[in-house]
Enzyme design. Structure first.
Site, PDB file in Angstrom:
ATOM      1  N   ARG A  50       0.828  -1.217   0.000  1.00 60.19           N
ATOM      2  CA  ARG A  50       0.000   0.000   0.000  1.00 60.19           C
ATOM      3  C   ARG A  50       0.857   1.260   0.000  1.00 60.19           C
ATOM      4  NH1 ARG A  50      -1.300   2.946   4.018  1.00 60.19           N
ATOM      5  NH2 ARG A  50      -1.196   1.264   5.538  1.00 60.19           N
ATOM      6  N   TYR A 104     -14.320  13.725 -18.309  1.00 60.28           N
ATOM      7  CA  TYR A 104     -14.673  12.319 -18.103  1.00 60.28           C
ATOM      8  C   TYR A 104     -15.786  12.265 -17.038  1.00 60.28           C
ATOM      9  CZ  TYR A 104     -14.303   7.493 -16.676  1.00 60.28           C
ATOM     10  OH  TYR A 104     -14.595   6.187 -16.376  1.00 60.28           O
ATOM     11  N   ASP A 176      -5.496  15.568 -17.481  1.00 59.49           N
ATOM     12  CA  ASP A 176      -5.812  14.163 -17.732  1.00 59.49           C
ATOM     13  C   ASP A 176      -5.484  13.923 -19.203  1.00 59.49           C
ATOM     14  OD1 ASP A 176      -7.026  11.762 -18.456  1.00 59.49           O
ATOM     15  OD2 ASP A 176      -8.775  12.059 -17.165  1.00 59.49           O
ATOM     16  N   LYS A 201      -6.665   2.337 -20.020  1.00 57.60           N
ATOM     17  CA  LYS A 201      -6.911   2.571 -21.438  1.00 57.60           C
ATOM     18  C   LYS A 201      -5.629   2.272 -22.228  1.00 57.60           C
ATOM     19  CE  LYS A 201     -10.745   3.888 -19.547  1.00 57.60           C
ATOM     20  NZ  LYS A 201     -11.027   5.276 -19.228  1.00 57.60           N
TER      21      LYS A 201
HETATM   22  C1  LIG Z   1     -11.488   5.931 -18.108  1.00 58.20           C
HETATM   23  C2  LIG Z   1     -11.086   7.324 -17.829  1.00 58.20           C
HETATM   24  C3  LIG Z   1     -10.869   7.760 -16.516  1.00 58.20           C
HETATM   25  C4  LIG Z   1     -11.086   6.876 -15.316  1.00 58.20           C
HETATM   26  O1  LIG Z   1     -10.237   5.791 -15.332  1.00 58.20           O
HETATM   27  P1  LIG Z   1     -10.511   4.413 -14.535  1.00 58.20           P
HETATM   28  O2  LIG Z   1      -9.262   3.651 -14.778  1.00 58.20           O
HETATM   29  O3  LIG Z   1     -11.744   3.800 -15.119  1.00 58.20           O
HETATM   30  O4  LIG Z   1     -10.719   4.792 -13.106  1.00 58.20           O
HETATM   31  C5  LIG Z   1     -10.454   9.068 -16.333  1.00 58.20           C
HETATM   32  N1  LIG Z   1     -10.278   9.909 -17.370  1.00 58.20           N
HETATM   33  C6  LIG Z   1     -10.503   9.527 -18.636  1.00 58.20           C
HETATM   34  C7  LIG Z   1     -10.289  10.514 -19.737  1.00 58.20           C
HETATM   35  C8  LIG Z   1     -10.904   8.227 -18.919  1.00 58.20           C
HETATM   36  O5  LIG Z   1     -11.134   7.854 -20.180  1.00 58.20           O
END
Ligand SMILES: *Cc1c(COP(=O)(O)O)cnc(C)c1O
Length: 385
Positions: A50, A104, A176, A201
């Site tokens: 952790r 998002y 992001d 992703k």
């Molecule tokens: C999927 C996504 C998230 C969240 O990610 P998780 O791994 O599902 O928690 C945040 N920002 C964007 C742009 C995303 O496509």
């Protein structure tokens, strides 16, 4: 390695130990949660899963930092853990956040549902209109938060202007970068303070784990890691191993996705049954000119509408053989969805309409199949629409 290796080379070699443990070419999974301690070891320095300090985690962090061109990085258990931990590190009660108005869904809901309870205030701004941002600044503004390419209309934020604005007003800039990824844009060398990712992703790229990344300056990442240690959104060694494996082919996969999206966007834009294609790589996209100044590729995501509306969209989905009808993105397999039913189902129909997310909007995440096969699949399915 060359002094300034390219991202293809970094993806394979950065962060690797040579020779690796026992001479292994692949860094192994140290699955142990706990390790022997010296009597005076500080809490954050104890090796414990952790606390993000075990050998496999430290290895992954080095690889991620190199790919981002950042001094340091830390992996998290999801993209949302990366986003929420970053904001918890940068904001305290009474502070104010300037945030892009197209986000998002999870991030949007986190801010609108949790900010008040945390004592944070926020102002949504249009990430394409820098001239409107200064009006949002208050004496307690600490952070400006944007997404490089925003879902589902693929609008590209004014990234160089965000960097300048943050510097001018003494704010921490956070991006992001999930949709662009470090192959197409590296925010840290471009002047951002923090980059976050959903590694679920394209960083992992195989639709088989959930993880996040936070990267930036060493001092800032150390503060983030301390908060992450307390909130507990750490990434276990096993998905961390899979993520490191996925990262080695990141450049190959993302280049293939860029090419597939470009080929499909071009084909679709010329098709008589297609009403609209949103892809910043098309010269017709509203953000093409400014995005071309800093993006080296436009990513694998595009959206479109057919002239026949919702019925035509459903017929298209029935006729396609290659893309899976599923949300999420960035995997090796193409995925197709209607955002009104998936990523944006939580919004009211009016709010969706105001953002251009009509019920017939179709979103496609291009995989790494051959472009010719994807185009042929769409050509064939569109015949039946
Ligand atoms: C999927 C996504 C998230 C969240 O990610 P998780 O791994 O599902 O928690 C945040 N920002 C964007 C742009 C995303 O496509």
């Amino acid at each position: 390695m060359h002094d300034d290796p390219r991202i293809e080379t970094l993806a394979v070699h950065a962060g690797e130990q040579r020779p690796g443990p026992e001479g292994s070419v692949v860094y192994p999974i140290y699955q142990a949660t706990v390790y022997s301690v010296e009597p005076d070891t500080a809490y954050d320095d104890m090796k414990y899963m952790r606390l993000n300090s075990t050998p496999s985690q430290v290895y992954l962090h080095g690889k991620l930092a190199a790919l981002e061109g950042a001094e340091a990085a830390v992996a998290t258990s999801s993209g949302m853990a990366a986003i929420t931990t970053t904001l918890h590190t940068l904001l305290k009660a009474g502070d104010h956040l300037i945030v892009a108005d197209v986000l998002y869904g999870g991030t949007h809901d986190f801010i609108t549902e949790r900010a008040e309870a945390l004592g944070w205030s926020y102002t949504f701004v249009d990430a394409q209109r820098p001239e409107t941002w200064a009006a949002a600044v208050t004496p307690r503004t600490r952070v400006i938060y944007v997404e490089t390419i925003a879902n589902p209309l693929m609008r590209v934020a004014r990234m160089p202007e965000v960097v300048d604005f943050a510097r001018e007003h003494g704010l921490t800039s956070v991006v992001d970068n999930t949709f662009a990824g470090p192959v197409n844009y590296r925010p840290i060398p471009a002047g951002f303070d923090v980059v976050v990712h959903s590694a679920t992703k394209s960083l992992n790229g195989h639709s088989d784990l959930t993880a996040g990344v936070i990267a930036g300056g060493a001092e800032l990442v150390e503060r983030v890691r301390h908060i992450l240690n307390l909130y507990g959104g750490s990434l276990d060694a096993h998905p961390g191993f899979l993520l490191a494996r996925g990262l080695k082919t990141l450049a190959l996969r993302v280049r293939a996705q860029n090419e597939n999206a470009r080929a499909l966007a071009g084909f679709l834009a010329d098709h008589p049954k297609v009403a609209e294609v949103n892809y910043a790589g098309l010269p017709s996209h509203v953000d093409h000119t400014h995005a071309s100044r800093f993006l080296s590729g436009f990513g694998g995501m595009l959206s479109l509408r057919l002239t026949g509306g919702v019925d035509a969209a459903e017929a298209l989905f029935d006729g396609l053989r290659l893309p899976y009808v599923a949300p999420s993105l960035g995997g090796v397999e193409s995925l197709i969805t209607r955002p009104a039913l998936t990523s944006h189902a939580g919004m009211t129909a009016e709010a969706r309409a105001a953002s251009g997310i009509t019920d017939d909007l179709i979103r496609l995440s291009c995989g790494v199949e051959a472009a010719e096969d994807l185009v042929a699949d769409f050509e064939n399915a569109l015949r039946k629409v």
